[in-house]
Design an enzyme around this catalytic site. Structure first.
Site, PDB file in Angstrom:
ATOM      1  N   HIS A  39      32.877  27.007  42.489  1.00  0.00           N
ATOM      2  CA  HIS A  39      31.322  27.118  42.201  1.00  0.00           C
ATOM      3  C   HIS A  39      30.724  26.133  41.097  1.00  0.00           C
ATOM      4  O   HIS A  39      29.624  25.838  41.514  1.00  0.00           O
ATOM      5  CB  HIS A  39      31.537  28.767  41.656  1.00  0.00           C
ATOM      6  N   ASP A  84      37.571  31.174  44.270  1.00  0.00           N
ATOM      7  CA  ASP A  84      37.276  30.405  43.406  1.00  0.00           C
ATOM      8  C   ASP A  84      38.029  29.396  43.218  1.00  0.00           C
ATOM      9  O   ASP A  84      38.170  28.490  41.847  1.00  0.00           O
ATOM     10  CB  ASP A  84      36.704  30.971  41.763  1.00  0.00           C
ATOM     11  N   SER A 103      34.098  26.408  33.493  1.00  0.00           N
ATOM     12  CA  SER A 103      34.100  26.895  34.355  1.00  0.00           C
ATOM     13  C   SER A 103      35.312  25.774  35.219  1.00  0.00           C
ATOM     14  O   SER A 103      34.938  24.557  34.475  1.00  0.00           O
ATOM     15  CB  SER A 103      32.778  27.347  35.874  1.00  0.00           C
TER      16      SER A 103
HETATM   17  N1  ARG Z   1      30.779  30.803  35.101  1.00  0.00           N
HETATM   18  C1  ARG Z   1      31.049  30.465  33.846  1.00  0.00           C
HETATM   19  C2  ARG Z   1      31.096  29.079  34.558  1.00  0.00           C
HETATM   20  O1  ARG Z   1      30.419  27.965  34.873  1.00  0.00           O
HETATM   21  C3  ARG Z   1      32.233  30.637  33.483  1.00  0.00           C
HETATM   22  C4  ARG Z   1      32.184  31.424  32.829  1.00  0.00           C
HETATM   23  C5  ARG Z   1      33.281  32.358  32.823  1.00  0.00           C
HETATM   24  N2  ARG Z   1      33.332  33.631  31.788  1.00  0.00           N
HETATM   25  C6  ARG Z   1      33.924  34.268  30.544  1.00  0.00           C
HETATM   26  N3  ARG Z   1      33.360  35.124  29.840  1.00  0.00           N
HETATM   27  N4  ARG Z   1      35.035  33.876  30.707  1.00  0.00           N
HETATM   28  O2  ARG Z   1      30.942  27.764  33.652  1.00  0.00           O
END
Ligand code: ARG
Length: 278
Positions: free
Chosen positions: A83, A137, A234
């Site tokens: 992503h 992902d 992420s």
């Molecule tokens: N989707 C987020 C990013 O792009 C990461 C989120 C992780 N969230 C969590 N509560 N562990 O950085």
């Protein structure tokens, strides 16, 4: 989906930790929402395989253009989240981002010095990645030049005791430290535990944010909330017993009781790619 990508885009990476003490013995939503700055600073030399993904053109130069994390699993091979390379994040396909780089060995992104910045020669996004459920992902970056040999971490194959529920693990990144869009300049880490799949199955049975799939995902954090990864982390590493077990992927909020962090399970990456070595 849109919402989550937009968030990932707007905010670079790190590790939030809530006050778990507040959560203990209180059942609730109040404590759950008290996500506070936590985790602790680490020097890049303590986790030389943790890298920042950067594009100054796209994300601005103040924090060296950091927008996601990644992890070196080979001298020229970096894993990150699929992503992170979504066109809604990058504004187009990854190959159109001319200054896409991996920053290795640098603790403080403000310094613009230390470690190295390496161009990305090739990007491969898991074709099975599903932005609706968040399944699969991960993406593989091939670097234009190799990193030092000691910047590489070994991956935990399926069945490795590092995946055991209850085991201690550490997540690394430059992401949001509060859940409110506070991005640190320096690398941080948070100590978490591998949690039972049932906790994430309960938390994420399938709604707009994703569906927990125990085969390909890993549940980690603290059952009472508290320490967690957050936006901007992420693609970065979750490490247990010195081996890579997960990549930061998704969650609802950060550090909330009842909404643990969800990680891409590294053994499933290896299975998908046919990688057998550790
Ligand atoms: N989707 C987020 C990013 O792009 C990461 C989120 C992780 N969230 C969590 N509560 N562990 O950085």
């Amino acid at each position: 989906m849109r919402r989550r990508f937009a968030r990932a885009l707007a905010r670079p990476l790190v590790v939030a930790a809530a006050v778990s003490a507040l959560s203990v013995g209180s059942s609730g939503p109040v404590a759950a929402d008290r996500v506070v700055i936590g985790g602790f600073p680490v020097d890049a030399s303590e986790s030389p395989w943790t890298v920042a993904l950067s594009s100054r053109d796209r994300f601005g130069g103040t924090r060296a253009g950091q927008f996601c994390g990644g992890v070196a699993v080979g001298r020229s091979t970096v894993l990150t989240a699929a992503h992170c390379l979504d066109k809604e994040v990058l504004g187009g396909p990854p190959e159109r981002v001319r200054d896409l780089r991996v920053i290795s060995g640098r603790t403080d992104l403000l310094s613009d010095r230390g470690g190295q910045e390496v161009a990305v020669r090739d990007t491969w996004v898991n074709p099975a990645y599903d932005g609706a459920s968040n399944a699969g992902d991960f993406a593989v970056l091939t670097l234009a030049e190799p990193l030092p040999a000691d910047s590489v971490i070994g991956m935990a194959v399926g069945g490795d005791p590092a995946y055991a529920v209850g085991g201690a693990a550490t997540v690394y990144g430059w992401g949001d430290v509060s859940g409110a869009g506070e991005y640190p300049n320096s690398l941080r880490a948070a100590r978490v535990h591998v949690l039972p799949d049932a906790l994430c199955e309960e938390a994420y049975p399938g709604d707009a944010d994703g569906v927990y799939d125990a085969r390909s995902m890993l549940c980690a954090g603290e059952a009472t909330g508290g320490r967690d990864a957050c936006q901007g982390d992420s693609g970065g590493p979750l490490v247990a017993q010195g081996r890579l077990i997960g990549l930061v992927s998704w969650g609802i909020g950060c550090g909330r009781a009842g909404s643990p962090g969800v990680y891409m399970r590294v053994s499933d990456i290896m299975r998908t790619l046919g990688w057998t070595r550790a």
